[in-house]
Design a protein around this motif. Structure first.
Motif, PDB file in Angstrom:
ATOM      1  N   ILE A  47       1.156  -1.718  -0.074  1.00  0.00           N
ATOM      2  CA  ILE A  47      -0.202  -0.288  -0.143  1.00  0.00           C
ATOM      3  C   ILE A  47       0.507   1.348   0.163  1.00  0.00           C
ATOM      4  N   SER A  48       1.708   1.675   0.787  1.00  0.00           N
ATOM      5  CA  SER A  48       2.852   2.226   1.228  1.00  0.00           C
ATOM      6  C   SER A  48       3.637   2.407  -0.537  1.00  0.00           C
ATOM      7  N   THR A  49       4.011   1.806  -0.687  1.00  0.00           N
ATOM      8  CA  THR A  49       4.589   1.414  -2.116  1.00  0.00           C
ATOM      9  C   THR A  49       4.222   2.122  -2.820  1.00  0.00           C
ATOM     10  N   GLY A  50       3.409   0.924  -3.491  1.00  0.00           N
ATOM     11  CA  GLY A  50       2.235   1.918  -4.681  1.00  0.00           C
ATOM     12  C   GLY A  50       2.238   2.778  -4.140  1.00  0.00           C
ATOM     13  N   ASN A  51       1.481   4.130  -3.218  1.00  0.00           N
ATOM     14  CA  ASN A  51       0.845   5.383  -3.100  1.00  0.00           C
ATOM     15  C   ASN A  51       2.196   5.955  -3.139  1.00  0.00           C
ATOM     16  N   CYS A  52       2.926   5.971  -2.661  1.00  0.00           N
ATOM     17  CA  CYS A  52       4.154   6.862  -3.515  1.00  0.00           C
ATOM     18  C   CYS A  52       4.598   6.840  -4.488  1.00  0.00           C
ATOM     19  N   TYR A  71       0.675  16.448  -2.145  1.00  0.00           N
ATOM     20  CA  TYR A  71       0.120  15.915  -3.400  1.00  0.00           C
ATOM     21  C   TYR A  71      -0.040  14.311  -2.471  1.00  0.00           C
ATOM     22  N   ALA A  72       0.927  14.398  -0.971  1.00  0.00           N
ATOM     23  CA  ALA A  72       0.672  13.220  -0.544  1.00  0.00           C
ATOM     24  C   ALA A  72      -0.302  12.853   0.753  1.00  0.00           C
ATOM     25  N   MET A  73      -0.812  11.669   0.024  1.00  0.00           N
ATOM     26  CA  MET A  73      -2.218  11.508   0.523  1.00  0.00           C
ATOM     27  C   MET A  73      -2.134  10.549   1.742  1.00  0.00           C
ATOM     28  N   GLN A  74      -1.846  10.539   2.763  1.00  0.00           N
ATOM     29  CA  GLN A  74      -1.316  10.250   3.457  1.00  0.00           C
ATOM     30  C   GLN A  74      -2.210  10.745   5.040  1.00  0.00           C
ATOM     31  N   VAL A  75      -2.733  10.395   5.782  1.00  0.00           N
ATOM     32  CA  VAL A  75      -2.882  11.302   7.462  1.00  0.00           C
ATOM     33  C   VAL A  75      -1.726  10.679   8.484  1.00  0.00           C
ATOM     34  N   LYS A  76      -1.224  11.154   9.098  1.00  0.00           N
ATOM     35  CA  LYS A  76      -0.036  11.074  10.243  1.00  0.00           C
ATOM     36  C   LYS A  76       1.116  10.423   9.531  1.00  0.00           C
ATOM     37  N   GLY A  77       2.049  10.334   8.446  1.00  0.00           N
ATOM     38  CA  GLY A  77       2.748  10.070   8.134  1.00  0.00           C
ATOM     39  C   GLY A  77       2.457   8.559   7.432  1.00  0.00           C
ATOM     40  N   LEU A  78       1.521   7.660   7.696  1.00  0.00           N
ATOM     41  CA  LEU A  78       0.869   6.563   7.172  1.00  0.00           C
ATOM     42  C   LEU A  78      -0.095   6.829   5.158  1.00  0.00           C
ATOM     43  N   GLU A  79       0.716   6.217   4.367  1.00  0.00           N
ATOM     44  CA  GLU A  79      -0.126   6.398   3.018  1.00  0.00           C
ATOM     45  C   GLU A  79      -1.589   6.194   2.921  1.00  0.00           C
ATOM     46  N   ASP A 121      -5.738  14.930  13.264  1.00  0.00           N
ATOM     47  CA  ASP A 121      -6.869  14.542  12.602  1.00  0.00           C
ATOM     48  C   ASP A 121      -7.302  15.319  11.359  1.00  0.00           C
ATOM     49  N   THR A 122      -6.483  15.042  10.602  1.00  0.00           N
ATOM     50  CA  THR A 122      -6.867  15.664   9.412  1.00  0.00           C
ATOM     51  C   THR A 122      -7.098  14.547   7.675  1.00  0.00           C
ATOM     52  N   LEU A 123      -7.753  14.948   7.563  1.00  0.00           N
ATOM     53  CA  LEU A 123      -7.822  14.251   6.312  1.00  0.00           C
ATOM     54  C   LEU A 123      -7.029  15.251   4.857  1.00  0.00           C
ATOM     55  N   PRO A 124      -5.920  14.593   3.794  1.00  0.00           N
ATOM     56  CA  PRO A 124      -5.382  15.698   3.469  1.00  0.00           C
ATOM     57  C   PRO A 124      -6.011  17.154   2.768  1.00  0.00           C
ATOM     58  N   ARG A 125      -5.590  17.670   1.694  1.00  0.00           N
ATOM     59  CA  ARG A 125      -6.358  18.981   1.937  1.00  0.00           C
ATOM     60  C   ARG A 125      -7.216  18.884   0.770  1.00  0.00           C
ATOM     61  N   ARG A 126      -6.847  17.542   0.138  1.00  0.00           N
ATOM     62  CA  ARG A 126      -7.124  17.876  -1.870  1.00  0.00           C
ATOM     63  C   ARG A 126      -8.995  17.444  -1.224  1.00  0.00           C
ATOM     64  N   MET A 127      -9.086  16.252   0.165  1.00  0.00           N
ATOM     65  CA  MET A 127     -10.006  15.709   0.147  1.00  0.00           C
ATOM     66  C   MET A 127     -10.949  16.681   0.599  1.00  0.00           C
ATOM     67  N   ILE A 130      14.659   8.755  -1.449  1.00  0.00           N
ATOM     68  CA  ILE A 130      14.212   9.500  -1.321  1.00  0.00           C
ATOM     69  C   ILE A 130      12.386   8.954  -0.711  1.00  0.00           C
ATOM     70  N   LEU A 131      11.678   8.047  -1.781  1.00  0.00           N
ATOM     71  CA  LEU A 131      10.355   8.018  -1.689  1.00  0.00           C
ATOM     72  C   LEU A 131      10.801   6.745  -0.099  1.00  0.00           C
ATOM     73  N   ALA A 132      11.757   6.198  -0.193  1.00  0.00           N
ATOM     74  CA  ALA A 132      11.822   5.385   1.011  1.00  0.00           C
ATOM     75  C   ALA A 132      12.021   5.738   2.318  1.00  0.00           C
ATOM     76  N   GLU A 133      11.524   6.921   1.810  1.00  0.00           N
ATOM     77  CA  GLU A 133      11.112   7.939   3.357  1.00  0.00           C
ATOM     78  C   GLU A 133       9.960   7.795   3.622  1.00  0.00           C
ATOM     79  N   GLY A 134       8.854   7.754   2.853  1.00  0.00           N
ATOM     80  CA  GLY A 134       7.398   7.724   3.038  1.00  0.00           C
ATOM     81  C   GLY A 134       8.009   9.122   1.987  1.00  0.00           C
ATOM     82  N   SER A 135       5.584   9.528   2.395  1.00  0.00           N
ATOM     83  CA  SER A 135       5.648  10.455   1.038  1.00  0.00           C
ATOM     84  C   SER A 135       5.830  12.354   1.683  1.00  0.00           C
TER      85      SER A 135
END
Length: 308
Positions: free
Chosen positions: A41-46, A112-120, A248-254, A93-98
């Protein structure tokens, strides 16, 4: 390439995120992640994050070690999986997460980083299943569909009650129910998806009683209280580590960009009432406006000894 077959989150992660329809590439990416110890999940998302940055011109071939991250180019996706695992070049760079990748890249990449609390974020679209979206926002670990799986929205489950998947504030009770029930079930290592068939409630407690000889475990209300205790302990841990309402927030795009579904249900949806949802969610949990468990709530749960 041979594989037992990617599960559905993996299929999404290595198709939709880069607009690839190549089945062999999806299977290959799945197999590589398994062999190299990467979460799909995180790999594909990143990787999808990187493809969008490339499309927007925020990164170029000079940044990606010469890889063309054009949508549909599955060869570059496979190359990035390997680079991430080996921490080579752009993959490092991507290995560090989005979140960390965006901070290093700059130029507004964080949008463009679709994550919450650092988890994709996984495959469930927060604008199309809002109980799942608000679970992402409030979950202790961030955007995990397994933390408080919204089976009411996804499968039409009517326990504890039917839901409307586009409702926001009114479904705070369902988000809490899902999170608490998943928390206690995980004490018995019960798969989130096994629980979707509702065998857990009548049988899980009985199995605990048979295994432990403690009659209290047969009471489902008691088990839900165990779930509450777990969630509150996790919340206090997060607060100690610097997390709070602002996380406690969703990405701004949402919250700003309408969902497009080609006219099917969900067209035009955005998350409109996140602040109001959090107010209601915290109130129902017995937390302060800032999302901190109150002394009264902790005593009620038998956690009065815990430092706030």
């Amino acid at each position: 390439v041979s594989s037992e077959g990617p599960e559905y989150e993996t299929i999404w992660a290595f198709t939709g995120s880069i607009d690839s329809t190549d089945k062999e590439a999806t299977i290959a990416a799945d197999r590589l992640c398994d062999e190299l110890g990467l979460d799909t999940i995180s790999t594909g998302n990143c990787i999808g994050f990187a493809y969008e940055l490339y499309e927007k011109g925020i990164i170029t071939k000079a940044d990606t070690d010469g890889l063309e991250l054009t949508y549909g180019n599955h060869a570059s996706m496979i190359a990035l999986v390997k680079k991430i695992a080996r921490r080579e070049g752009f993959g490092n760079i991507l290995a560090e997460g989005s979140v960390r990748a965006a901070a290093q890249i700059g130029k507004g990449a964080g949008n463009y980083a679709m994550q919450v609390k650092g988890l994709e974020i996984p495959a469930y679209e927060p604008r199309g299943t809002k109980a799942m979206g608000f679970n992402y926002a409030t979950a202790s670990i961030g955007a995990s569909h397994c933390f408080g799986y919204a089976r009411q929205d996804i499968f039409g489950t009517i326990i504890p009650r039917p839901s409307d998947r586009f409702v926001e504030v009114e479904n705070a009770d369902l988000v809490i129910y899902n999170q608490d029930s998943v928390a206690y079930r995980e004490t018995g290592i019960v798969c989130t998806f096994a629980a979707n068939w509702d065998w857990v409630a009548p049988l899980f407690g009985k199995m605990l009683v048979a295994a432990r000889g403690i009659s209290q475990f047969a009471d489902n209300d008691y088990l839900m209280k165990v779930g509450q205790r777990i969630i509150n302990m996790e919340r206090l841990f997060n607060i100690r580590e610097g997390f709070g309402r602002q996380h406690d927030t969703l990405p701004r795009r949402m919250l700003t960009e309408p969902l497009h579904t080609n006219g099917s249900p969900g067209e035009g949806q955005v998350v409109r009432h996140q602040a109001e949802f959090l107010d209601r969610y915290y109130e129902m949990r017995g937390w302060t406006k800032e999302g901190i468990p109150t002394s009264q709530k902790l005593k009620e749960l038998g956690l009065g000894y815990v430092k706030q």
